[in-house]
Design a protein around this motif. Structure first.
Motif, PDB file in Angstrom:
ATOM      1  N   GLU A  47      26.309 -34.830 -17.378  1.00  0.00           N
ATOM      2  CA  GLU A  47      25.419 -35.163 -18.483  1.00  0.00           C
ATOM      3  C   GLU A  47      26.227 -35.366 -19.766  1.00  0.00           C
ATOM      4  OE1 GLU A  47      21.445 -33.342 -20.704  1.00  0.00           O
ATOM      5  OE2 GLU A  47      22.332 -32.338 -18.956  1.00  0.00           O
ATOM      6  N   PRO A  48      25.987 -36.435 -20.510  1.00  0.00           N
ATOM      7  CA  PRO A  48      26.781 -36.697 -21.727  1.00  0.00           C
ATOM      8  C   PRO A  48      26.467 -35.687 -22.836  1.00  0.00           C
ATOM      9  CG  PRO A  48      24.971 -38.262 -21.550  1.00  0.00           C
ATOM     10  CD  PRO A  48      24.982 -37.478 -20.280  1.00  0.00           C
ATOM     11  N   SER A  49      27.432 -35.509 -23.700  1.00  0.00           N
ATOM     12  CA  SER A  49      27.244 -34.617 -24.848  1.00  0.00           C
ATOM     13  C   SER A  49      26.745 -35.423 -26.042  1.00  0.00           C
ATOM     14  CB  SER A  49      28.574 -33.947 -25.206  1.00  0.00           C
ATOM     15  OG  SER A  49      29.520 -34.919 -25.635  1.00  0.00           O
ATOM     16  N   ASN A  50      26.434 -34.738 -27.113  1.00  0.00           N
ATOM     17  CA  ASN A  50      25.933 -35.401 -28.316  1.00  0.00           C
ATOM     18  C   ASN A  50      26.981 -36.301 -28.953  1.00  0.00           C
ATOM     19  OD1 ASN A  50      23.458 -34.118 -28.057  1.00  0.00           O
ATOM     20  ND2 ASN A  50      24.119 -32.335 -29.255  1.00  0.00           N
ATOM     21  N   ASN A  51      28.243 -36.062 -28.632  1.00  0.00           N
ATOM     22  CA  ASN A  51      29.329 -36.835 -29.244  1.00  0.00           C
ATOM     23  C   ASN A  51      29.666 -38.110 -28.475  1.00  0.00           C
ATOM     24  OD1 ASN A  51      29.644 -34.855 -31.234  1.00  0.00           O
ATOM     25  ND2 ASN A  51      31.018 -33.651 -29.913  1.00  0.00           N
ATOM     26  N   ASP A  52      29.074 -38.281 -27.301  1.00  0.00           N
ATOM     27  CA  ASP A  52      29.382 -39.475 -26.495  1.00  0.00           C
ATOM     28  C   ASP A  52      28.734 -40.712 -27.106  1.00  0.00           C
ATOM     29  OD1 ASP A  52      30.988 -38.376 -24.474  1.00  0.00           O
ATOM     30  OD2 ASP A  52      29.228 -37.566 -23.452  1.00  0.00           O
ATOM     31  N   ASP A  53      29.354 -41.857 -26.834  1.00  0.00           N
ATOM     32  CA  ASP A  53      28.847 -43.100 -27.410  1.00  0.00           C
ATOM     33  C   ASP A  53      27.609 -43.601 -26.665  1.00  0.00           C
ATOM     34  OD1 ASP A  53      29.793 -44.225 -25.042  1.00  0.00           O
ATOM     35  OD2 ASP A  53      31.702 -44.809 -25.948  1.00  0.00           O
ATOM     36  N   ALA A  54      26.987 -44.622 -27.204  1.00  0.00           N
ATOM     37  CA  ALA A  54      25.740 -45.163 -26.645  1.00  0.00           C
ATOM     38  C   ALA A  54      25.941 -45.724 -25.249  1.00  0.00           C
ATOM     39  CB  ALA A  54      25.186 -46.236 -27.584  1.00  0.00           C
ATOM     40  N   GLU A  55      27.117 -46.299 -25.000  1.00  0.00           N
ATOM     41  CA  GLU A  55      27.382 -46.878 -23.675  1.00  0.00           C
ATOM     42  C   GLU A  55      27.410 -45.802 -22.602  1.00  0.00           C
ATOM     43  OE1 GLU A  55      30.756 -49.626 -21.409  1.00  0.00           O
ATOM     44  OE2 GLU A  55      30.846 -49.334 -23.580  1.00  0.00           O
ATOM     45  N   THR A  56      28.018 -44.653 -22.912  1.00  0.00           N
ATOM     46  CA  THR A  56      28.087 -43.546 -21.958  1.00  0.00           C
ATOM     47  C   THR A  56      26.697 -42.987 -21.685  1.00  0.00           C
ATOM     48  OG1 THR A  56      30.299 -42.954 -22.736  1.00  0.00           O
ATOM     49  CG2 THR A  56      29.076 -41.270 -21.521  1.00  0.00           C
ATOM     50  N   ILE A  57      25.905 -42.855 -22.748  1.00  0.00           N
ATOM     51  CA  ILE A  57      24.537 -42.345 -22.599  1.00  0.00           C
ATOM     52  C   ILE A  57      23.694 -43.311 -21.777  1.00  0.00           C
ATOM     53  CG2 ILE A  57      22.422 -41.750 -23.832  1.00  0.00           C
ATOM     54  CD1 ILE A  57      24.199 -40.783 -26.145  1.00  0.00           C
ATOM     55  N   SER A  58      23.853 -44.615 -22.028  1.00  0.00           N
ATOM     56  CA  SER A  58      23.116 -45.634 -21.281  1.00  0.00           C
ATOM     57  C   SER A  58      23.501 -45.613 -19.801  1.00  0.00           C
ATOM     58  CB  SER A  58      23.381 -47.012 -21.872  1.00  0.00           C
ATOM     59  OG  SER A  58      22.735 -48.009 -21.129  1.00  0.00           O
ATOM     60  N   ALA A  59      24.798 -45.432 -19.520  1.00  0.00           N
ATOM     61  CA  ALA A  59      25.274 -45.371 -18.136  1.00  0.00           C
ATOM     62  C   ALA A  59      24.699 -44.159 -17.417  1.00  0.00           C
ATOM     63  CB  ALA A  59      26.800 -45.329 -18.117  1.00  0.00           C
ATOM     64  N   TYR A  60      24.563 -43.057 -18.145  1.00  0.00           N
ATOM     65  CA  TYR A  60      24.008 -41.851 -17.542  1.00  0.00           C
ATOM     66  C   TYR A  60      22.525 -42.027 -17.220  1.00  0.00           C
ATOM     67  CZ  TYR A  60      22.747 -36.976 -16.774  1.00  0.00           C
ATOM     68  OH  TYR A  60      22.284 -35.796 -16.226  1.00  0.00           O
ATOM     69  N   LYS A  61      21.804 -42.681 -18.131  1.00  0.00           N
ATOM     70  CA  LYS A  61      20.394 -42.964 -17.867  1.00  0.00           C
ATOM     71  C   LYS A  61      20.226 -43.837 -16.629  1.00  0.00           C
ATOM     72  CE  LYS A  61      18.652 -42.497 -22.602  1.00  0.00           C
ATOM     73  NZ  LYS A  61      18.027 -43.210 -23.759  1.00  0.00           N
ATOM     74  N   LYS A  62      21.115 -44.826 -16.506  1.00  0.00           N
ATOM     75  CA  LYS A  62      21.081 -45.689 -15.308  1.00  0.00           C
ATOM     76  C   LYS A  62      21.366 -44.865 -14.054  1.00  0.00           C
ATOM     77  CE  LYS A  62      21.224 -49.648 -12.959  1.00  0.00           C
ATOM     78  NZ  LYS A  62      21.787 -49.219 -11.697  1.00  0.00           N
ATOM     79  N   TYR A  63      22.297 -43.938 -14.155  1.00  0.00           N
ATOM     80  CA  TYR A  63      22.618 -43.073 -13.026  1.00  0.00           C
ATOM     81  C   TYR A  63      21.408 -42.236 -12.617  1.00  0.00           C
ATOM     82  CZ  TYR A  63      24.299 -38.891 -10.623  1.00  0.00           C
ATOM     83  OH  TYR A  63      24.451 -37.852  -9.748  1.00  0.00           O
ATOM     84  N   LEU A  64      20.671 -41.703 -13.586  1.00  0.00           N
ATOM     85  CA  LEU A  64      19.482 -40.904 -13.281  1.00  0.00           C
ATOM     86  C   LEU A  64      18.411 -41.751 -12.588  1.00  0.00           C
ATOM     87  CD1 LEU A  64      19.053 -38.688 -16.491  1.00  0.00           C
ATOM     88  CD2 LEU A  64      20.015 -38.031 -14.271  1.00  0.00           C
TER      89      LEU A  64
END
Length: 232
Positions: A47-64
């Motif tokens: 799970e990404p942290s609050n400091n991760d960029d938007a691309e990392t967060i978007s990739a994690y959402k896609k993974y979920l």
């Protein structure tokens, strides 16, 4: 091929336990087609942290989203009992648990198949063809799991599953040490049952003969009457 068509393959062969290897092979094909195979083949995405960029967060959402799609595919291709057992697990945990239960190193599927084979019995008034075909199919499944019965033992198991009306056939088969595969034996049993049914209608004497290798049937030239074996 559309996604719906590929997914229907899983629906036609739902996991019930003994068919784990066939089911798992089909599941992997479907997941590859859906571009979801990494969900079960690669480690969890952290799970990404609050400091991760938007691309990392978007990739994690896609993974979920992929994780949920994969879980739904897996659960929908199981029996209801297996669904209840695994509905609270992630896809990787589901696969790991199933491999432990039914994988190549497990004795459970081999035991269940062998129990079904050893306890198979043909009802007196039932047709021998479907019964023997089912036994042959079970033996082939057992062999795929690394447990080969061998031709002679397989023949004995089939013969021992038959009712008393097949006793003349069994005696003749063993006395002549007939060298045939299981499907040829099936043809012989079907022909013999037809003789029984015909004899009941006509009051004739049963005939037992040797196998015609080319046709997998009784050879009329080699038939011999067993005068002591009359149809009841």
């Amino acid at each position: 091929m559309s996604s719906l068509s590929v997914r229907s393959i899983l629906a036609d062969g739902k996991l019930v336990g003994d068919n784990f290897h066939d089911w798992y092979r089909t599941l992997r094909i479907v997941l590859m087609h859906e571009k979801l195979i990494d969900v079960i083949d690669k480690p969890h995405v952290p799970e990404p942290s609050n400091n991760d960029d938007a691309e990392t967060i978007s990739a994690y959402k896609k993974y979920l989203e992929d994780l949920m799609s994969t879980k739904c595919l897996i659960l929908s291709s199981m029996s209801s009992e297996l669904q209840r057992q695994h509905e609270d697990m992630d896809p990787t945990d589901i696969i790991a648990h199933l491999k432990k239960m039914y994988g190549a190193q497990s004795r459970t599927p081999r035991y269940q198949l062998s129990k079904t084979i050893f306890r198979s019995m043909l009802n007196v008034n039932a047709q021998v063809g479907p019964h023997v075909l089912k036994m042959i199919s079970l033996m082939e499944q057992l062999e795929k799991l690394g447990c080969k019965l061998g031709k002679e033992l397989s023949q004995y198991l089939i013969l021992q599953s038959l009712p008393e009306s097949f006793s003349p056939f069994i005696v003749n088969f063993n006395m002549n040490k007939m060298d045939c595969d299981l499907h040829e034996m099936l043809n012989m049993l079907v022909d013999y049952q037809n003789q029984i049914d015909s004899g009941k209608n006509q009051g004739s004497v049963l005939v037992v003969g040797k196998l015609n290798k080319k046709k997998g049937k009784w050879n009329s030239k080699s038939k011999r009457s067993l005068s002591s074996l009359k149809v009841v």
